[in-house]
Design a protein around this motif. Structure first.
Motif, PDB file in Angstrom:
ATOM      1  N   ASN A 190       1.037  -0.979   0.012  1.00  0.00           N
ATOM      2  CA  ASN A 190       0.144   0.154   0.053  1.00  0.00           C
ATOM      3  C   ASN A 190       0.979   1.237  -0.108  1.00  0.00           C
ATOM      4  OD1 ASN A 190      -1.691   1.991   0.457  1.00  0.00           O
ATOM      5  ND2 ASN A 190      -2.891   0.976   1.777  1.00  0.00           N
ATOM      6  N   LEU A 191       0.741   2.108  -1.018  1.00  0.00           N
ATOM      7  CA  LEU A 191       1.582   3.263  -0.953  1.00  0.00           C
ATOM      8  C   LEU A 191       1.453   4.277   0.058  1.00  0.00           C
ATOM      9  CD1 LEU A 191       1.425   4.151  -5.103  1.00  0.00           C
ATOM     10  CD2 LEU A 191       3.215   2.901  -3.829  1.00  0.00           C
ATOM     11  N   GLU A 192       0.305   4.225   0.810  1.00  0.00           N
ATOM     12  CA  GLU A 192       0.120   5.022   1.907  1.00  0.00           C
ATOM     13  C   GLU A 192       1.047   4.624   3.045  1.00  0.00           C
ATOM     14  OE1 GLU A 192      -1.427   7.815   1.472  1.00  0.00           O
ATOM     15  OE2 GLU A 192      -1.856   7.157  -0.528  1.00  0.00           O
ATOM     16  N   VAL A 193       1.328   3.509   3.340  1.00  0.00           N
ATOM     17  CA  VAL A 193       2.208   3.055   4.213  1.00  0.00           C
ATOM     18  C   VAL A 193       3.328   3.669   4.480  1.00  0.00           C
ATOM     19  CG1 VAL A 193       3.376   1.053   5.423  1.00  0.00           C
ATOM     20  CG2 VAL A 193       1.145   0.653   4.286  1.00  0.00           C
ATOM     21  N   ALA A 194       3.716   4.222   5.645  1.00  0.00           N
ATOM     22  CA  ALA A 194       4.835   5.050   5.845  1.00  0.00           C
ATOM     23  C   ALA A 194       5.665   4.514   7.384  1.00  0.00           C
ATOM     24  CB  ALA A 194       4.784   6.495   6.073  1.00  0.00           C
ATOM     25  N   LEU A 195       6.711   3.736   7.044  1.00  0.00           N
ATOM     26  CA  LEU A 195       7.237   3.137   8.229  1.00  0.00           C
ATOM     27  C   LEU A 195       8.820   3.439   8.232  1.00  0.00           C
ATOM     28  CD1 LEU A 195       5.524  -0.326   8.405  1.00  0.00           C
ATOM     29  CD2 LEU A 195       5.274   1.397  10.133  1.00  0.00           C
ATOM     30  N   PRO A 196       9.568   3.815   9.483  1.00  0.00           N
ATOM     31  CA  PRO A 196      11.061   3.816   9.428  1.00  0.00           C
ATOM     32  C   PRO A 196      11.713   2.345   9.049  1.00  0.00           C
ATOM     33  CG  PRO A 196      10.124   4.901  11.142  1.00  0.00           C
ATOM     34  CD  PRO A 196       8.846   4.220  10.735  1.00  0.00           C
ATOM     35  N   LEU A 197      12.604   2.163   8.502  1.00  0.00           N
ATOM     36  CA  LEU A 197      13.142   0.890   8.083  1.00  0.00           C
ATOM     37  C   LEU A 197      13.113  -0.178   9.208  1.00  0.00           C
ATOM     38  CD1 LEU A 197      14.565  -1.132   6.283  1.00  0.00           C
ATOM     39  CD2 LEU A 197      16.773  -0.138   7.020  1.00  0.00           C
ATOM     40  N   GLU A 198      13.523   0.090  10.622  1.00  0.00           N
ATOM     41  CA  GLU A 198      13.689  -0.950  11.541  1.00  0.00           C
ATOM     42  C   GLU A 198      12.279  -1.095  12.075  1.00  0.00           C
ATOM     43  OE1 GLU A 198      17.285   1.133  11.279  1.00  0.00           O
ATOM     44  OE2 GLU A 198      15.289   1.887  11.434  1.00  0.00           O
ATOM     45  N   ARG A 199      11.083  -0.561  11.956  1.00  0.00           N
ATOM     46  CA  ARG A 199       9.847  -0.806  12.381  1.00  0.00           C
ATOM     47  C   ARG A 199       9.400  -1.678  11.219  1.00  0.00           C
ATOM     48  NH1 ARG A 199       6.019   4.024  13.413  1.00  0.00           N
ATOM     49  NH2 ARG A 199       4.447   2.213  13.359  1.00  0.00           N
ATOM     50  N   ALA A 200       9.595  -1.399   9.802  1.00  0.00           N
ATOM     51  CA  ALA A 200       9.451  -2.457   8.887  1.00  0.00           C
ATOM     52  C   ALA A 200       9.729  -3.646   8.967  1.00  0.00           C
ATOM     53  CB  ALA A 200       9.729  -1.574   7.385  1.00  0.00           C
ATOM     54  N   LEU A 201      11.058  -3.792   9.277  1.00  0.00           N
ATOM     55  CA  LEU A 201      11.505  -5.002   9.298  1.00  0.00           C
ATOM     56  C   LEU A 201      11.140  -5.924  10.270  1.00  0.00           C
ATOM     57  CD1 LEU A 201      15.488  -4.067   9.146  1.00  0.00           C
ATOM     58  CD2 LEU A 201      14.147  -5.190   7.464  1.00  0.00           C
ATOM     59  N   ASP A 202      10.535  -5.278  11.426  1.00  0.00           N
ATOM     60  CA  ASP A 202      10.143  -5.926  12.442  1.00  0.00           C
ATOM     61  C   ASP A 202       8.651  -6.391  12.427  1.00  0.00           C
ATOM     62  OD1 ASP A 202      12.148  -5.526  14.526  1.00  0.00           O
ATOM     63  OD2 ASP A 202      11.151  -3.704  15.202  1.00  0.00           O
ATOM     64  N   LEU A 203       8.061  -5.647  11.360  1.00  0.00           N
ATOM     65  CA  LEU A 203       6.549  -5.984  10.837  1.00  0.00           C
ATOM     66  C   LEU A 203       6.737  -7.020   9.906  1.00  0.00           C
ATOM     67  CD1 LEU A 203       3.546  -5.129  10.727  1.00  0.00           C
ATOM     68  CD2 LEU A 203       4.125  -3.799   8.878  1.00  0.00           C
ATOM     69  N   CYS A 204       7.943  -7.211   9.120  1.00  0.00           N
ATOM     70  CA  CYS A 204       8.393  -8.372   8.427  1.00  0.00           C
ATOM     71  C   CYS A 204       8.398  -9.566   9.275  1.00  0.00           C
ATOM     72  CB  CYS A 204       9.519  -8.142   7.599  1.00  0.00           C
ATOM     73  SG  CYS A 204       9.649  -6.916   6.426  1.00  0.00           S
TER      74      CYS A 204
END
Length: 456
Positions: free
Chosen positions: A405-419
């Protein structure tokens, strides 16, 4: 070289916005009367002075492209060569300002005539002054930061088609990127798009570190050709002289290439593939090669939009662009395609400037999403689905919602945790096929307990 006072009344032809005249051929050892890309002023009785640029020299015949209309221009008009190419203001006073394709301020701000001026369209940087790309530009866009990192000094396009939100996406990257300065170049923009970029940067509080060069659809196509050079010259100045990390946003390079084609046809050049001139590759490369990480200074990173007519990636503009740039972001269906997008420089920063689990996590997520796509095909064809297929389908839905989703905005570390959380929501540890030390360190403990309880 001709002086500022050197003038000629030798116009032989006026075709559209193209003016041709004859000038003396210099003798042996003499300097040429005019150079390619030099500026000239056309003036005469009962007419306003008009600016033009030299686009063709064939012996004594010189071709000029007039910036404004040639309407009312007579063949006895005076042509005065300025002995210099187009220049642009380069100082801290241009931050927050908006200019047209001639480098003139159009925002009703204070005058800048006494500020430092630099020539545009200079040569590319000496390779000895470059250093290998090694630093990441964070954008807070998971599909970029996690799966295809944007690297300082990278040149990379967004391949898209008409109707896709590529301008909104480009503006969002400019707003969220951790660059020192953003230089925007818009070519052939309709007013709504121009207003959108301007408003988006202002609302985000980005104006103080942004410079905009805008050629609207109703403006001269010659100005359209100058916009990338204006933007890149300013970016180069701030990177070299101020040591800034500059992100250059260009949209749309296909409009730039179409302007090249139109000028070439008007100048009676023989077209090549699909009407484009044979030097299309060189013209594009000359701009993209301005991307650089300077050994003594900052960096210039180029992110552009290249629209593909008919969604045809073999069209001359995206085809040539693909050979020049270091990958592409493929935007279609309102999302970044995880399979069509590619950053060839991401391996220079992943695991070096990012977390140790980044590389394995990126590969695992794409592997499972590929399996999810295959499971969706099985479901659409009414095949029986296994329990593993259902796990993949759940993963695919979460992946699209949480990352694509193009509206998602996450810092890299939070994005990795979400992965990791997404993997834990769909699979158990044994199914991941990842290094056990990474699984032990990052796999969510709560999900481990939940999965174990389900197994009982």
């Amino acid at each position: 070289m001709a002086s500022l006072q050197t003038s000629y009344h030798s116009i032989t032809e006026i075709v559209g916005d193209l003016v041709r005249l004859t000038v003396p051929i210099p003798g042996a050892g003499q300097k040429p009367v005019v150079r390619l890309n030099d500026l000239a002023i056309l003036s005469g009785e009962n007419m306003e002075s008009r600016l033009a640029q030299v686009i063709d020299i064939r012996g004594s015949a010189v071709g000029l492209q007039v910036f404004d209309s040639t309407k009312g221009l007579a063949t006895n008009a005076k042509v005065t060569f300025l002995d210099r190419p187009m220049q642009v203001t380069a100082s801290n006073n241009i931050l927050g300002r908006i200019f047209n394709g001639k480098g003139e301020a159009i925002d009703q701000g204070p005058a800048l005539e006494f500020d430092n001026k630099i020539d545009i369209a200079g040569p590319s940087v000496n390779p000895m002054r470059r250093v290998l790309a090694s630093k990441m530009i964070r954008t807070d866009v998971p599909m970029i930061d996690v799966f295809n990192c944007l690297v300082e000094s990278q040149k990379i396009p967004i391949f898209s088609v008409s109707g896709e939100p590529y301008n909104a996406f480009l503006a969002r990257i400019g707003i969220q990127a951790d660059a020192d300065l953003v230089v925007f170049g818009g070519m052939g923009l309709v007013f709504d798009d121009f207003h959108f970029f301007r408003t988006a940067f202002e609302n985000a509080g980005l104006s103080a570190r942004t410079v905009m060069f805008v050629n609207q659809a109703s403006d001269s196509i010659v100005e359209r050709l100058l916009v990338p050079d204006l933007a890149l010259s300013v970016a180069e100045h701030f990177a070299v002289e101020e040591g800034k990390r500059v992100l250059v946003l260009l949209t749309d390079m296909t409009a730039f290439a179409d302007a090249l084609k139109e000028v070439g046809v008007a100048n009676e050049r023989v077209p090549s593939n699909r009407g484009y001139m044979g030097d299309l590759y060189s013209q594009l490369a000359r701009r993209y090669e301005k991307a650089c990480d300077y050994a003594k200074g900052g960096s210039v990173t180029i992110l552009s939009v290249t629209t593909m007519p008919g969604n045809d990636v073999t069209h001359p503009v995206p085809d040539n662009t693909g050979y020049i740039t270091e990958g592409q972001f493929y935007l279609h269906g309102g999302v970044l395609d995880p399979f069509g997008s590619l950053s060839r420089l991401k391996q220079l920063v992943i695991g070096k400037q990012t977390r140790e689990d980044h590389s394995q996590l990126m590969n695992t997520m794409i592997r499972f999403y590929s399996g999810a796509v295959e499971a969706e095909q099985k479901r659409s064809m009414a095949f029986d689905l296994s329990d593993y297929d259902r796990q993949l389908l759940q993963f695919g839905e979460l992946f699209r919602t949480r990352f694509m989703n193009l509206e998602v905005a996450l810092p890299l570390e939070r994005a990795l945790d979400l992965c990791w959380q997404t993997l834990a929501d769909c699979f158990n540890e044994e199914q991941l096929l990842m290094k056990q030390e990474l699984v032990n360190k990052y796999f969510p403990e709560k999900s481990k307990a939940d999965i174990a309880q389900q197994g009982d």
